[in-house]
Write a protein that holds these residues in place. Structure first.
Motif, PDB file in Angstrom:
ATOM      1  N   ARG A 135      10.039  -3.658   8.878  1.00 48.75           N
ATOM      2  CA  ARG A 135       8.875  -3.176   8.138  1.00 48.75           C
ATOM      3  C   ARG A 135       8.645  -1.705   8.482  1.00 48.75           C
ATOM      4  O   ARG A 135       8.021  -1.378   9.480  1.00 48.75           O
ATOM      5  N   VAL A 136       9.160  -0.822   7.648  1.00 52.33           N
ATOM      6  CA  VAL A 136       9.104   0.606   7.935  1.00 52.33           C
ATOM      7  C   VAL A 136       7.699   1.159   7.740  1.00 52.33           C
ATOM      8  O   VAL A 136       7.176   1.864   8.602  1.00 52.33           O
ATOM      9  N   TRP A 137       7.063   0.840   6.618  1.00 45.39           N
ATOM     10  CA  TRP A 137       5.720   1.371   6.345  1.00 45.39           C
ATOM     11  C   TRP A 137       5.046   0.471   5.331  1.00 45.39           C
ATOM     12  O   TRP A 137       5.709  -0.119   4.473  1.00 45.39           O
ATOM     13  N   PHE A 138       3.735   0.378   5.396  1.00 44.81           N
ATOM     14  CA  PHE A 138       2.977  -0.460   4.469  1.00 44.81           C
ATOM     15  C   PHE A 138       1.684   0.237   4.097  1.00 44.81           C
ATOM     16  O   PHE A 138       0.928   0.665   4.968  1.00 44.81           O
ATOM     17  N   THR A 139       1.466   0.380   2.801  1.00 44.55           N
ATOM     18  CA  THR A 139       0.222   0.922   2.270  1.00 44.55           C
ATOM     19  C   THR A 139      -0.351  -0.157   1.358  1.00 44.55           C
ATOM     20  O   THR A 139       0.225  -0.428   0.301  1.00 44.55           O
ATOM     21  N   PRO A 140      -1.434  -0.838   1.762  1.00 44.70           N
ATOM     22  CA  PRO A 140      -1.910  -2.007   1.013  1.00 44.70           C
ATOM     23  C   PRO A 140      -2.387  -1.709  -0.404  1.00 44.70           C
ATOM     24  O   PRO A 140      -2.262  -2.547  -1.286  1.00 44.70           O
ATOM     25  N   ASP A 141      -2.916  -0.514  -0.617  1.00 40.71           N
ATOM     26  CA  ASP A 141      -3.405  -0.153  -1.953  1.00 40.71           C
ATOM     27  C   ASP A 141      -3.181   1.341  -2.154  1.00 40.71           C
ATOM     28  O   ASP A 141      -2.276   1.889  -1.540  1.00 40.71           O
ATOM     29  N   GLY A 143      15.865 -20.141  -3.702  1.00 38.07           N
ATOM     30  CA  GLY A 143      15.780 -18.714  -3.419  1.00 38.07           C
ATOM     31  C   GLY A 143      15.235 -17.868  -4.550  1.00 38.07           C
ATOM     32  O   GLY A 143      14.962 -16.678  -4.369  1.00 38.07           O
ATOM     33  N   MET A 144      15.084 -18.456  -5.738  1.00 38.17           N
ATOM     34  CA  MET A 144      14.506 -17.695  -6.845  1.00 38.17           C
ATOM     35  C   MET A 144      13.040 -17.380  -6.508  1.00 38.17           C
ATOM     36  O   MET A 144      12.363 -18.170  -5.853  1.00 38.17           O
ATOM     37  N   HIS A 145      12.576 -16.212  -6.970  1.00 39.22           N
ATOM     38  CA  HIS A 145      11.188 -15.817  -6.728  1.00 39.22           C
ATOM     39  C   HIS A 145      10.793 -14.676  -7.671  1.00 39.22           C
ATOM     40  O   HIS A 145      11.652 -14.033  -8.273  1.00 39.22           O
ATOM     41  N   ARG A 146       9.492 -14.479  -7.751  1.00 41.50           N
ATOM     42  CA  ARG A 146       8.939 -13.392  -8.566  1.00 41.50           C
ATOM     43  C   ARG A 146       7.696 -12.881  -7.851  1.00 41.50           C
ATOM     44  O   ARG A 146       6.839 -13.664  -7.450  1.00 41.50           O
ATOM     45  N   THR A 147       7.611 -11.581  -7.694  1.00 40.72           N
ATOM     46  CA  THR A 147       6.468 -10.978  -7.018  1.00 40.72           C
ATOM     47  C   THR A 147       5.732 -10.030  -7.959  1.00 40.72           C
ATOM     48  O   THR A 147       6.304  -9.567  -8.949  1.00 40.72           O
ATOM     49  N   ARG A 148       4.495  -9.744  -7.603  1.00 43.91           N
ATOM     50  CA  ARG A 148       3.688  -8.790  -8.373  1.00 43.91           C
ATOM     51  C   ARG A 148       3.985  -7.385  -7.878  1.00 43.91           C
ATOM     52  O   ARG A 148       3.151  -6.736  -7.253  1.00 43.91           O
ATOM     53  N   SER A 149       5.209  -6.957  -8.153  1.00 44.91           N
ATOM     54  CA  SER A 149       5.611  -5.630  -7.695  1.00 44.91           C
ATOM     55  C   SER A 149       6.776  -5.123  -8.530  1.00 44.91           C
ATOM     56  O   SER A 149       7.524  -5.888  -9.127  1.00 44.91           O
ATOM     57  N   PRO A 205       1.396  -9.330   4.948  1.00 41.34           N
ATOM     58  CA  PRO A 205       2.092  -9.320   3.649  1.00 41.34           C
ATOM     59  C   PRO A 205       3.221  -8.294   3.613  1.00 41.34           C
ATOM     60  O   PRO A 205       3.197  -7.298   4.313  1.00 41.34           O
ATOM     61  N   VAL A 206       4.191  -8.588   2.750  1.00 45.69           N
ATOM     62  CA  VAL A 206       5.276  -7.656   2.464  1.00 45.69           C
ATOM     63  C   VAL A 206       4.970  -6.943   1.149  1.00 45.69           C
ATOM     64  O   VAL A 206       5.207  -5.750   0.999  1.00 45.69           O
ATOM     65  N   VAL A 207       4.399  -7.678   0.207  1.00 44.44           N
ATOM     66  CA  VAL A 207       4.094  -7.133  -1.121  1.00 44.44           C
ATOM     67  C   VAL A 207       2.699  -6.519  -1.086  1.00 44.44           C
ATOM     68  O   VAL A 207       1.723  -7.204  -0.755  1.00 44.44           O
ATOM     69  N   PRO A 208       2.573  -5.240  -1.453  1.00 47.16           N
ATOM     70  CA  PRO A 208       1.265  -4.587  -1.433  1.00 47.16           C
ATOM     71  C   PRO A 208       0.439  -4.943  -2.661  1.00 47.16           C
ATOM     72  O   PRO A 208       0.958  -5.484  -3.643  1.00 47.16           O
ATOM     73  N   GLY A 209      -0.840  -4.609  -2.596  1.00 46.05           N
ATOM     74  CA  GLY A 209      -1.715  -4.774  -3.747  1.00 46.05           C
ATOM     75  C   GLY A 209      -1.442  -3.698  -4.780  1.00 46.05           C
ATOM     76  O   GLY A 209      -0.633  -2.784  -4.559  1.00 46.05           O
ATOM     77  N   PRO A 210      -2.110  -3.786  -5.936  1.00 49.59           N
ATOM     78  CA  PRO A 210      -1.907  -2.793  -6.997  1.00 49.59           C
ATOM     79  C   PRO A 210      -2.068  -1.359  -6.475  1.00 49.59           C
ATOM     80  O   PRO A 210      -3.041  -1.049  -5.793  1.00 49.59           O
ATOM     81  N   GLY A 211      -1.070  -0.537  -6.762  1.00 48.17           N
ATOM     82  CA  GLY A 211      -1.090   0.858  -6.338  1.00 48.17           C
ATOM     83  C   GLY A 211      -0.546   1.093  -4.947  1.00 48.17           C
ATOM     84  O   GLY A 211      -0.308   2.224  -4.561  1.00 48.17           O
ATOM     85  N   THR A 249       6.361  -1.541  -4.940  1.00 56.19           N
ATOM     86  CA  THR A 249       5.092  -0.947  -5.367  1.00 56.19           C
ATOM     87  C   THR A 249       4.261  -2.042  -6.039  1.00 56.19           C
ATOM     88  O   THR A 249       4.751  -2.751  -6.917  1.00 56.19           O
ATOM     89  N   GLY A 250       3.042  -2.186  -5.580  1.00 53.09           N
ATOM     90  CA  GLY A 250       2.181  -3.231  -6.072  1.00 53.09           C
ATOM     91  C   GLY A 250       1.805  -3.042  -7.527  1.00 53.09           C
ATOM     92  O   GLY A 250       1.430  -1.947  -7.958  1.00 53.09           O
ATOM     93  N   ALA A 251       1.928  -4.112  -8.306  1.00 54.70           N
ATOM     94  CA  ALA A 251       1.607  -4.071  -9.734  1.00 54.70           C
ATOM     95  C   ALA A 251       0.367  -4.911  -9.993  1.00 54.70           C
ATOM     96  O   ALA A 251      -0.020  -5.746  -9.165  1.00 54.70           O
ATOM     97  N   GLY A 252      -0.246  -4.726 -11.132  1.00 53.33           N
ATOM     98  CA  GLY A 252      -1.429  -5.478 -11.501  1.00 53.33           C
ATOM     99  C   GLY A 252      -1.119  -6.933 -11.797  1.00 53.33           C
ATOM    100  O   GLY A 252       0.031  -7.328 -11.965  1.00 53.33           O
ATOM    101  N   ALA A 253      -2.168  -7.729 -11.863  1.00 52.86           N
ATOM    102  CA  ALA A 253      -2.038  -9.179 -12.090  1.00 52.86           C
ATOM    103  C   ALA A 253      -1.357  -9.511 -13.417  1.00 52.86           C
ATOM    104  O   ALA A 253      -0.732 -10.547 -13.550  1.00 52.86           O
ATOM    105  N   SER A 254      -1.429  -8.628 -14.377  1.00 58.65           N
ATOM    106  CA  SER A 254      -0.842  -8.910 -15.684  1.00 58.65           C
ATOM    107  C   SER A 254       0.684  -8.936 -15.635  1.00 58.65           C
ATOM    108  O   SER A 254       1.318  -9.427 -16.556  1.00 58.65           O
TER     109      SER A 254
END
Length: 180
Positions: free
Chosen positions: A40-46, A113-119, A63-69, A172-177
């Motif tokens: 985990r090199v760096w994490f910016t939650p938003d 192993g299949m997956h989908r993230t909001r990013s 978390p590994v996946v950040p929030g939107p933005g 990069t975190g994407a919106g819920a849509s």
């Protein structure tokens, strides 16, 4: 896997300074999956800020996946599929370890192993080779130096070799849509 991280910023006077220079403080080599690791090199939650954080922004159990933005810079070493196919492999132990060290990813991983993230993810293969598989079974081989832009598509990573493969990702975190 030891990775050096150099962080720069601005001091109170506006002068550029080295904030830190040393090994990434949060990484994990998976005991249940030899060859699997994350750094985990760096994490910016938003939304990012140029301000030097007061505390370490990475966390081995967060978390590994950040929030939107937000953004997450992670280096992943993928174990060969033969590790998961070996008679001694314990899928329950692997699932528990994943839930502890990447809880948000563990929630979206399917048994195959299949997956989908909001990013939206940007990756570059640093070492080895991996197959990127999509919904319909279509696959493409990625080798050292190849890049991928993953636009929140359902996918899996397949390491069909006998050696770990390493990829650097910026998520990069994407919106819920993005994910229905």
């Amino acid at each position: 896997m030891t990775v050096r991280r150099v962080v720069t910023g601005m001091d109170e006077s506006g002068k550029s300074v080295f904030v830190s220079d040393g090994p990434v403080p949060n990484s994990h080599a998976f005991e249940s999956m030899p060859g699997q690791a994350q750094v985990r090199v760096w994490f910016t939650p938003d939304l990012p800020s140029g301000t030097i954080p007061e505390t370490e922004p990475t966390d081995n159990h967060g978390p590994v996946v950040p929030g939107p933005g937000g953004a997450s810079f992670v280096i992943v070493s993928y174990a060969p599929e033969s590790v998961m196919m070996s008679p001694g492999f314990d899928p329950d132990a692997a699932g528990q370890e994943m839930a502890s060290y990447a809880p948000d990813l563990a929630e979206v991983f399917e048994p195959d192993g299949m997956h989908r993230t909001r990013s939206v993810d940007y990756g570059v293969v640093l070492e080895g080779e991996l197959w990127l598989e999509l919904d319909d079974g279509a696959q493409v081989l990625l080798t050292q130096g190849d890049t991928v832009v993953q636009l929140a598509a359902r996918h899996a990573w397949r390491n069909k070799t006998q050696a770990p493969a390493t990829v650097a990702f910026v998520l990069t975190g994407a919106g819920a849509s993005v994910v229905s």
